[in-house]
Motif scaffolding. Sequence first.
Motif, PDB file in Angstrom:
ATOM      1  N   SER A 270       1.034  -1.252   0.044  1.00  0.00           N
ATOM      2  CA  SER A 270      -0.042  -0.015  -0.092  1.00  0.00           C
ATOM      3  C   SER A 270       0.853   1.249  -0.092  1.00  0.00           C
ATOM      4  CB  SER A 270      -1.044  -0.002   1.258  1.00  0.00           C
ATOM      5  OG  SER A 270      -0.151  -0.159   2.462  1.00  0.00           O
ATOM      6  N   GLU A 271       2.050   1.032   0.394  1.00  0.00           N
ATOM      7  CA  GLU A 271       2.809   2.168   0.377  1.00  0.00           C
ATOM      8  C   GLU A 271       4.028   2.438  -0.921  1.00  0.00           C
ATOM      9  OE1 GLU A 271       7.035   3.679   1.085  1.00  0.00           O
ATOM     10  OE2 GLU A 271       6.745   1.420   1.500  1.00  0.00           O
ATOM     11  N   VAL A 272       4.197   1.168  -1.418  1.00  0.00           N
ATOM     12  CA  VAL A 272       4.970   1.186  -2.700  1.00  0.00           C
ATOM     13  C   VAL A 272       4.296   1.552  -3.821  1.00  0.00           C
ATOM     14  CG1 VAL A 272       5.820  -0.582  -4.158  1.00  0.00           C
ATOM     15  CG2 VAL A 272       6.654  -0.446  -2.011  1.00  0.00           C
ATOM     16  N   LEU A 273       2.995   1.068  -4.107  1.00  0.00           N
ATOM     17  CA  LEU A 273       2.153   1.382  -5.093  1.00  0.00           C
ATOM     18  C   LEU A 273       1.987   2.526  -5.580  1.00  0.00           C
ATOM     19  CD1 LEU A 273      -0.030   0.250  -7.373  1.00  0.00           C
ATOM     20  CD2 LEU A 273      -1.644   0.570  -5.768  1.00  0.00           C
ATOM     21  N   PRO A 274       1.487   3.633  -4.767  1.00  0.00           N
ATOM     22  CA  PRO A 274       1.488   5.224  -5.277  1.00  0.00           C
ATOM     23  C   PRO A 274       2.818   5.668  -5.580  1.00  0.00           C
ATOM     24  CG  PRO A 274       0.788   4.886  -3.018  1.00  0.00           C
ATOM     25  CD  PRO A 274       1.022   3.465  -3.318  1.00  0.00           C
ATOM     26  N   ARG A 275       3.968   5.290  -4.847  1.00  0.00           N
ATOM     27  CA  ARG A 275       5.358   5.649  -4.999  1.00  0.00           C
ATOM     28  C   ARG A 275       5.693   5.335  -6.662  1.00  0.00           C
ATOM     29  NH1 ARG A 275      10.083   3.898  -4.165  1.00  0.00           N
ATOM     30  NH2 ARG A 275       9.245   2.098  -2.511  1.00  0.00           N
ATOM     31  N   LEU A 276       5.438   4.068  -6.824  1.00  0.00           N
ATOM     32  CA  LEU A 276       5.924   3.453  -8.104  1.00  0.00           C
ATOM     33  C   LEU A 276       5.235   4.164  -9.196  1.00  0.00           C
ATOM     34  CD1 LEU A 276       6.609  -0.392  -7.306  1.00  0.00           C
ATOM     35  CD2 LEU A 276       8.337   1.423  -7.719  1.00  0.00           C
ATOM     36  N   ALA A 277       3.904   4.250  -9.055  1.00  0.00           N
ATOM     37  CA  ALA A 277       3.068   4.897 -10.157  1.00  0.00           C
ATOM     38  C   ALA A 277       3.729   6.252 -10.540  1.00  0.00           C
ATOM     39  CB  ALA A 277       1.754   4.959  -9.548  1.00  0.00           C
ATOM     40  N   ARG A 278       3.917   6.990  -9.110  1.00  0.00           N
ATOM     41  CA  ARG A 278       4.460   8.517  -9.463  1.00  0.00           C
ATOM     42  C   ARG A 278       5.804   8.495 -10.049  1.00  0.00           C
ATOM     43  NH1 ARG A 278       3.411   9.589  -4.706  1.00  0.00           N
ATOM     44  NH2 ARG A 278       5.425   9.654  -3.882  1.00  0.00           N
ATOM     45  N   GLU A 279       6.731   7.643  -9.612  1.00  0.00           N
ATOM     46  CA  GLU A 279       7.922   7.654 -10.164  1.00  0.00           C
ATOM     47  C   GLU A 279       7.738   7.317 -11.513  1.00  0.00           C
ATOM     48  OE1 GLU A 279      10.286   4.980  -7.976  1.00  0.00           O
ATOM     49  OE2 GLU A 279      10.323   6.121  -6.300  1.00  0.00           O
ATOM     50  N   HIS A 280       6.988   6.394 -12.248  1.00  0.00           N
ATOM     51  CA  HIS A 280       7.138   5.988 -13.621  1.00  0.00           C
ATOM     52  C   HIS A 280       5.898   6.655 -14.621  1.00  0.00           C
ATOM     53  CE1 HIS A 280       9.284   2.999 -11.790  1.00  0.00           C
ATOM     54  NE2 HIS A 280      10.084   2.897 -12.893  1.00  0.00           N
ATOM     55  N   ALA A 281       5.613   7.690 -13.848  1.00  0.00           N
ATOM     56  CA  ALA A 281       4.528   8.692 -14.553  1.00  0.00           C
ATOM     57  C   ALA A 281       3.013   7.691 -14.929  1.00  0.00           C
ATOM     58  CB  ALA A 281       4.916   9.454 -15.370  1.00  0.00           C
ATOM     59  N   VAL A 282       2.882   6.684 -14.114  1.00  0.00           N
ATOM     60  CA  VAL A 282       1.757   6.106 -14.710  1.00  0.00           C
ATOM     61  C   VAL A 282       0.419   6.582 -13.581  1.00  0.00           C
ATOM     62  CG1 VAL A 282       0.435   3.585 -14.380  1.00  0.00           C
ATOM     63  CG2 VAL A 282       3.133   3.866 -14.789  1.00  0.00           C
ATOM     64  N   ARG A 283      -0.637   6.568 -14.457  1.00  0.00           N
ATOM     65  CA  ARG A 283      -2.015   7.180 -13.773  1.00  0.00           C
ATOM     66  C   ARG A 283      -2.695   5.975 -13.147  1.00  0.00           C
ATOM     67  NH1 ARG A 283      -3.580  12.544 -14.611  1.00  0.00           N
ATOM     68  NH2 ARG A 283      -5.536  13.055 -13.604  1.00  0.00           N
TER      69      ARG A 283
END
Lengths: 304, 245
Positions: A270-283
């Motif tokens: 739950s902590e990694v998912l939003p971070r990875l999405a943000r880093e790889h510009a995935v909406r």
Amino acid sequence: MSSIVVDHASRWFRNVVALNDVSMTIGPGVTGLLGPNGAGKSTLIALMSGFLAPSSGSVTLDGEPLWRNEQVYRRLGLVPEREALFDHLTGRQFVVACAELHGLADAGAAAQRAIATIEMSEAQDRSISTYSKGMRQRIKMASALVHDPAVLLLDEPFNGMDPRQRLHLMELLRTMGAEGRTVLFSSHILEEVEQVARHIEVVVAGRHAASGDFGAIRRLMTDRPNRFVIRSGADRTLASVLLADSSVRGVRLRPEGGLEVEASDFGRFSEVLPRLAREHAVRLHEVTPTDESLESVFSYLVSS
Amino acid sequence: MSTSSRAPVHPTVVRLGVRSVFGRWRGVLLFALPVVLLALAVLVRVLVGQDRLAAQSTLYGLGLVVITPLVALLATSGLLAPEIDDGSIAYLLATPVPRWQIVTSKLVVALGCVVAFAAVPMLVAGLVLRSDDPTLALGFGLGALAGGAAYCAVFAWLSVLTRHAIVVGLIYLLIWEGLLGGLLAGIRWLSISRWSAELVDRVGGVFLVDDLPAAYAVVALVVVIVLATWRTGVRLRAFNLTGDE
């Protein structure tokens, strides 16, 4: 200080097994009996309150059998799940009658005490037929408390209560547990149990699935693999980065679009998912847990 | 232990029982049944005068065979069946009150209904129909009391055996006591209405049942009352709150 001991108790109704070889000891303090609907909680409470005979095994209160032993009710109070009451009586008349049935010397005073404890003094002279679900629940509590029992059994006591009444009952149960009474209540809602009981017993499909401190069982429940369906702007990119993380056990691309993710560490995921999405510009459009139902939590507990 | 636990009845159970009988629609029917009997008695008296056969037919055919068992059925089923059905009996049973005392207390209420709504109206109807023969009225009054008590015990037992006590009770009354009792003479040996009719024969000096010793009728009534009351208590002691899941 009283204890209920369930020793290898099973109960079947014709060819349906409602409880299968359950053993547990319910001692002083508040114990939560947790399990999904139809798990056998009511059957277990009926066994513990002397309203059902075990098909095998035994259920005792301080060494005395509960079945066919009406003297145990001097020490035991029961709040059944069913709502039916003596609707033609007022709340006070009902509780006074219960006090008289327990043979109390001053039934009126005992009833007043019990009614005040559950904060029903204002509505006590109204007919029970006019009571709301929550009020019925509380007057049932008063009838169970009127003889000051050492053991209190409550079957789904929070059903139908509004949040304020719920908090009040929770506080009442905590106080009674702290006074050294043996209090057992059943619930199918994890959060309810969490707020009142430190000790819980989990029953699933008639089996005793887990027992112990709430924290340990909560960890067992939250550390299980969790499945999610995620819809995003770039499913393949997200799949590859998620798979590289240790919190994810597997990812599948769904033919209809989106990802199916199995996370092994819910906290980290739950902590990694939003971070990875943000880093790889995935909406991220949607993150839906697919097996959050209590039943799936319980089945995990049974299989673990 | 409280003194009330040794008494034959528990006053609180009696009080709750009375309120339970009259708090439901059955209470209204209980008042209606004797009114029908008394109204018919007045009508027969006005139309036929003081006629032995007309009085006997009215008191037996309507009073002893219909009104008495129906009063017993309504009173008894109103006392136990609804509480068992909705689970509220748990509040009586989750107490140290002995189960037999709950049963006897409930039966006392039912018997009170039989006295008030069957035996006394029968006595009054008897006096209306035959003011010149008070023993006839007394015989039918006693017959209604004895028969009603036996019916109450049987219906109480039925209430703890099945959730359909009223239906089973009505079928028993219509088929066994009514239809078969009328067709087969041998039924008299196993029929509450025939046993109570034999009592009426003895006390009231009438002739309702053939070839049935009064001693047998009395013993049979007592055995049924004691046996059914005892079995009801035993069954209630093993009451399952969860029903037949």
